[in-house]
Design an enzyme around this catalytic site. Structure first.
Site, PDB file in Angstrom:
ATOM      1  N   HIS B  28       0.825  -1.202   0.000  1.00  0.00           N
ATOM      2  CA  HIS B  28       0.000   0.000   0.000  1.00  0.00           C
ATOM      3  C   HIS B  28       0.863   1.258   0.000  1.00  0.00           C
ATOM      4  CE1 HIS B  28      -2.442  -3.281   1.609  1.00  0.00           C
ATOM      5  NE2 HIS B  28      -3.502  -2.621   1.245  1.00  0.00           N
ATOM      6  N   HIS B 263      -3.851   3.590  -3.406  1.00  0.00           N
ATOM      7  CA  HIS B 263      -4.004   3.099  -2.031  1.00  0.00           C
ATOM      8  C   HIS B 263      -3.299   1.771  -1.806  1.00  0.00           C
ATOM      9  CE1 HIS B 263      -5.894   1.686   1.696  1.00  0.00           C
ATOM     10  NE2 HIS B 263      -6.121   0.558   1.048  1.00  0.00           N
ATOM     11  N   GLU B 419     -18.267  -2.603  24.187  1.00  0.00           N
ATOM     12  CA  GLU B 419     -17.513  -3.830  24.374  1.00  0.00           C
ATOM     13  C   GLU B 419     -16.240  -3.874  23.528  1.00  0.00           C
ATOM     14  OE1 GLU B 419     -20.703  -3.668  23.501  1.00  0.00           O
ATOM     15  OE2 GLU B 419     -21.785  -4.323  25.284  1.00  0.00           O
ATOM     16  N   HIS B 481     -29.686 -13.052  24.429  1.00  0.00           N
ATOM     17  CA  HIS B 481     -28.760 -12.970  25.553  1.00  0.00           C
ATOM     18  C   HIS B 481     -28.211 -14.332  25.982  1.00  0.00           C
ATOM     19  CE1 HIS B 481     -30.178  -8.894  25.638  1.00  0.00           C
ATOM     20  NE2 HIS B 481     -29.487  -8.589  26.707  1.00  0.00           N
TER      21      HIS B 481
END
Lengths: 668, 668
Positions: B28, B263, B419, B481
């Site tokens: 890159h 890129h 999280e 859950h």
């Protein structure tokens, strides 16, 4: 606006929620008590819906992103007249068999537009709903008639706004100018840990302003203000709106409101008694699941009005159908669930000319997939989707334009580098109805979108996930980009179907299989590297493959070994078979495009592919785990460590993953 | 500031990057060419580091969050004198055996502070580095001496800023007032798909302002401006700084700069020749890996200065050590990698009084874990961490205060409902050195943090993940859950160790095992529901359990069946054993706290637990896959579908997951 009636709806929501949670000894009273007024005005005055016809395609959608507050939704659905949620369901909140499950589950009650609970995802799915509305509107509305014209409303809490997925979705929604998306933020300043100031002090309004949203503010507890805010949100047609509502968690519980304690535990009998007195709920038996007669009367009148509104739409729709028979035919196809206008007997088997490949062609399965997508998207005009900024590497461009605020016709969505929101948005598009959604990224980054994939599966949504660069054969990008555990961990999710086609021909068939599926998500696991199209001994392989596996190379009824391989490793298996056959061994090669599909077949199908008692050898460029059902650990050629950076062939050699190594196992 | 020298460094970075990527035919160039000036000033003037001692604890940290631009980092590390990355490594960029891997890999070169490439995570880990710095500074600095006083610098691109994880981390960094975190944003307006405007039109400056960051702006290509911006960022001590640098991707490539093409693909020989001419790189052989002599001279002088700076710090540190022998002792412990001051023979075996439980005690393993954490945190003062807003449900509170801008002494981090950022930040804290990090959430939401867990494993970082509510026994919260596939999919990640203790005693031991581990992450899978502490037939179980399994109930050398169970299912297995023993059968029960640990043991250990030829039955409240190594599919009691909402016991019954069902399998 009948404020007294709305107050009685809110009262009833609070009464039902307190009692249901208390009786279940489990649940989250904080949100339903804190947002009952918003719920009341939404279901009483704002939403254009008809509980008598929950599937009305042009209904407004409401998504409770803060799914733990499910009793808010159940109360409102029941009160407003959705007859598949009864008072008995509510009395059996969180019990097996009740439709009032712990969190709202899509499919259990028709007024539930999406399963929510995993935070941030409801809001992100709503962005998909809003995209779908614009796509269908531009396609089907005419100068004379607007048959698609509805809003997507969301109720989100602090948790939804903290989760990164909602940031991704919010930024994209701003870019896409989704003017009919209205998000209410229940700003109660309390999370499970205590004050939001422990972890969340950002200026939410400024953040959403930065995304390009209209941001409004007001109080949760003033109906006139709520109505004004909604109207202001509706008037802004070029931007999504965030309506920040200052609120009190657990409002009405005299000693527990405005505390973290009220978030997720029953109030207790004493607090409920005090709350009833404070709220003006008539004294009654403990746990009497009080519903105000004024609320019932209000909704009885409303139901007649809603019916009229829906009938008016139906009249408009019928007129439109007469004026635009071609569009109507397309509408029916879009809403039929069938992947494409069918000419055959099976409406779920698309009449699409899949691309044809020649034996010996060397072509990456991602590239073959692109040809299939091109063919399919030309026939299935309702297929929309895109990639997380990997349009060309994932090979998912097709003949369309980029979807944007000024080009709602575009079927290609530039999701940006936002895998998780991409998948959640695809869920939303799919849930909305009328469209089929796909999304794409590198397989290794399926980890980023995994929580949304789980919801696709849980909600039985046939979103198609194109995951390319599916093994160590990614090569130079190295271990951060080489999937190792991903095939196994994607297969692990119930109801997810992983298809790993072995050459270009299988890839086209895999795309068709993905389209044919209607009861859950399909993963297309595709190679970065070129693969040679191989001859197939099973003349009926295009049908047999739908059992999950077929015989590529037969080698008679009693082969010395059967190699089960997937994807690019089928080519490796054929090479290994040639190597050992020089020594006189007969080796069958099986392409197992979907292990979970094959495992779900009856024993007879298993035996038609794998002769009983045959020595089985498995080969897949991923972890061993899961293959032990079919072969002894020492008969599995797998990759059980992270990869390395280098040219693909060298990486395979360094990891001992070659035809020679496979041949050595067979010869052992 | 020697601007000429900096220009020559930038020139050399561009020359090396172009050649390395061209030779590898992979890589890159866009970022290294576009940000060479920032790299030059960082490594030439800003960073306080010493390539001769890359482990200097008080060095500034630099994290290349946009990891695909790895050649920027390799060039700078090589030029500035990190001798474990040679010119040969660079010439073999992306080849096996070279330390210049596709993306920067922690552990390959000592100047690489973190593995990066999976976007958004470098920036998020940097937040962890910055937290660690403040935690160590407040503990060890004295009124007279500042021995911990360094910055964390990050280079991030559009991709990093679009990913949700960086939003989570950015919001938390603002809340935590991390003044010594400086993020440079390479704003080049180009992504793989084309212009960033396709998907990313938000006002980034306003967003970070909303998070509470200082936001600065300037050009990538003006050294004086860069120096001024860095100094301004350093002067703001109460807020992290985002420095938005307008740049041109692939700068210097005459026809390809400012295009998406530059890129991620080599420039090609022709473009490189033209770039060399345009940049003023002396004409030379193709691919000569040009390094400017002026750059070399500059760094030769610099290296002497850096050495002096580090020696000055060492002098200060020595003085501090004499003044503060107690602190020094703690410092040594913190930096030893040992979990706690050891009094025993094995420095890795902590001298901690683990909590004691009694047979028959009924206690959830999450609660037992809390008691263990309390004991351990009192001995291991460098253990820090927290939960994603589930402090009490995860049971991870301990005797400390909440970490905040005004309380850097606090060891409990309120991560908020984030999280993924939580886990990435834990990685950063761990990587920084001096601290041990843990984090916690519900097991089902491990999906949200999975990409960071994968990096913990890839980087061998011993972060401890406390995942509670580990099965369908979650109950009422329902399928969103209840983990089903999670144990299997966590085990699937190489080098992750899943410990699922079966009662309170095992839980305390599991915490100790997690602390003892130094080469990778450990998951503690803990129950929501109460579990009875059971008697253990193996008198040496506290040692045997470290093989991954031990015999809970022996039943003689030749049992009729061996049940392998994990976690709360060991209790179920004991109950089932009692049921069938009434019929005269002898059943051995094995608690397999870690399947992957057990599977890594030699055959003899396997046989000491599972007699060869014995009928094995497996029992775990999760998917079957992976257990087939040990038992026939029909001998595995598993849960292979999504859960349901209801009280835990009723859910288990509805899913056929009971002692009776297990007994029926044994009796079959």
């Amino acid at each position: 606006m009948n404020i007294t009636a709305l107050e009685h709806i809110a009262l009833s929501v609070r009464a039902l929620s307190m009692d249901a949670i208390q009786k279940a000894k489990s649940g989250h009273p904080g949100l339903p008590l804190g947002t009952a007024e918003l719920g009341a005005i939404l279901y009483g005055e704002i939403l254009r819906h008809d509980p008598a016809d929950p599937a009305w395609p042009d209904r407004d959608r409401f998504i409770l992103s803060a799914g733990h507050g499910s009793m808010l939704l159940y109360s409102l659905l029941h009160l407003s007249g959705y007859d598949d949620i009864s008072l008995d369901d509510i009395k059996n909140f969180r019990q097996i068999g009740s439709r009032a499950a712990g969190h709202p589950e899509y499919g259990l009650v028709r007024g539930i537009e999406a399963t929510s609970g995993p935070l941030g995802q409801g809001l992100s799915m709503a962005v998909g709903f809003a995209i779908a509305e614009t796509m269908l509107a531009v396609r089907f509305n005419t100068a004379r008639r607007r048959i698609v014209d509805h809003y997507t409303y969301v109720l989100a809490g602090d948790g939804c706004l903290m989760e990164g997925v909602s940031s991704e979705a919010g930024s994209l929604a701003g870019r896409l100018g989704l003017g009919k998306l209205v998000v209410f933020y229940d700003s109660n300043h309390i999370t499970i840990d205590g004050s939001t100031s422990l972890a969340f002090t950002e200026d939410v309004a400024a953040r959403y302003g930065a995304y390009g949203w209209q941001v409004l503010r007001g109080s949760m507890y003033n109906f006139e203000e709520l109505a004004r805010l909604v109207s202001q949100a509706q008037r802004e047609t070029a931007k999504p709106s965030l309506v920040i509502l200052e609120s009190t968690i657990g409002k009405g519980a005299p000693t527990k409101q405005n505390t973290a304690e009220v978030h997720g535990a029953p109030l207790g009998a004493e607090e409920i008694t005090a709350a009833r007195a404070a709220l003006g709920i008539p004294a009654g038996a403990e746990g009497d699941f009080y519903i105000s007669p004024k609320a019932m009367e209000f909704f009885a009148v409303k139901r007649a009005e809603w019916k009229k509104a829906r009938q008016a739409w139906q009249t408009e729709f019928d007129a439109w159908s007469r004026e635009e028979p071609g569009l109507r035919k397309q509408w029916d196809h879009f809403h039929s669930g069938a992947p494409a206008p069918s000419t055959g007997d099976d409406p779920h088997r698309p009449a699409i000319s899949l691309p044809v490949f020649k034996e010996g062609d060397k072509i990456a399965t991602r590239t073959a997939g692109n040809k299939a997508l091109e063919a399919i998207s030309a026939a299935c005009l309702n297929l929309v989707g895109g990639s997380a900024d990997l349009k060309s590497p994932n090979a998912v461009g097709f003949s369309t334009t980029a979807y944007s605020p000024t080009n709602r016709e575009g079927r290609y969505i530039h999701f940006g580098i936002r895998e998780f929101a991409m998948a959640a948005i695809a869920n939303g598009i799919q849930l909305h109805g009328g469209l089929r959604a796909f999304c794409a990224t590198f397989m290794v980054f399926s980890d980023y979108l995994r929580p949304a994939l789980r919801l696709s599966a849980l909600m039985d949504q046939p979103v198609i996930y194109v995951l390319t660069h599916d093994s160590i054969f990614v090569g130079e990008d190295g271990p951060t980009h080489q999937p190792i555990e991903h095939l196994a961990s994607l297969r692990a999710i119930p109801r997810v179907r992983v298809l790993r086609p072995a050459d270009a021909e299988e890839t086209a068939e895999a795309w068709a299989m993905a389209l044919e599926r209607h009861d859950g998500p399909t993963i297309l696991a595709l190679s970065r590297q070129n693969i040679t199209v191989f001859p197939k001994d099973d003349p009926d392989w295009r049908n047999t493959i739908r059992t999950g596996a077929y015989i590529v190379k037969n080698a008679g009824a009693s082969p010395n070994a059967v190699i089960i391989a997937t994807g690019s490793e089928v080519g490796l298996a054929l090479e290994a078979a040639r190597l050992v056959e020089a020594g006189g061994k007969k080796v069958r090669v099986v392409s197992m495009i979907s292990r979970e599909l094959f495992e779900s077949q009856p024993e007879a199908v298993h035996q038609s592919i794998i002769p009983p008692g045959a020595r089985v050898i498995c080969c897949e460029a991923g972890i061993k785990s899961g293959w032990e059902r079919w072969a002894r650990p020492e008969d599995i050629l797998s990759v059980d460590r992270f990869g390395i950076s280098g040219p693909a062939g060298k990486v395979a050699e360094a990891l001992g993953f070659t035809a020679g190594a496979l041949a050595a196992i067979i010869n052992r």
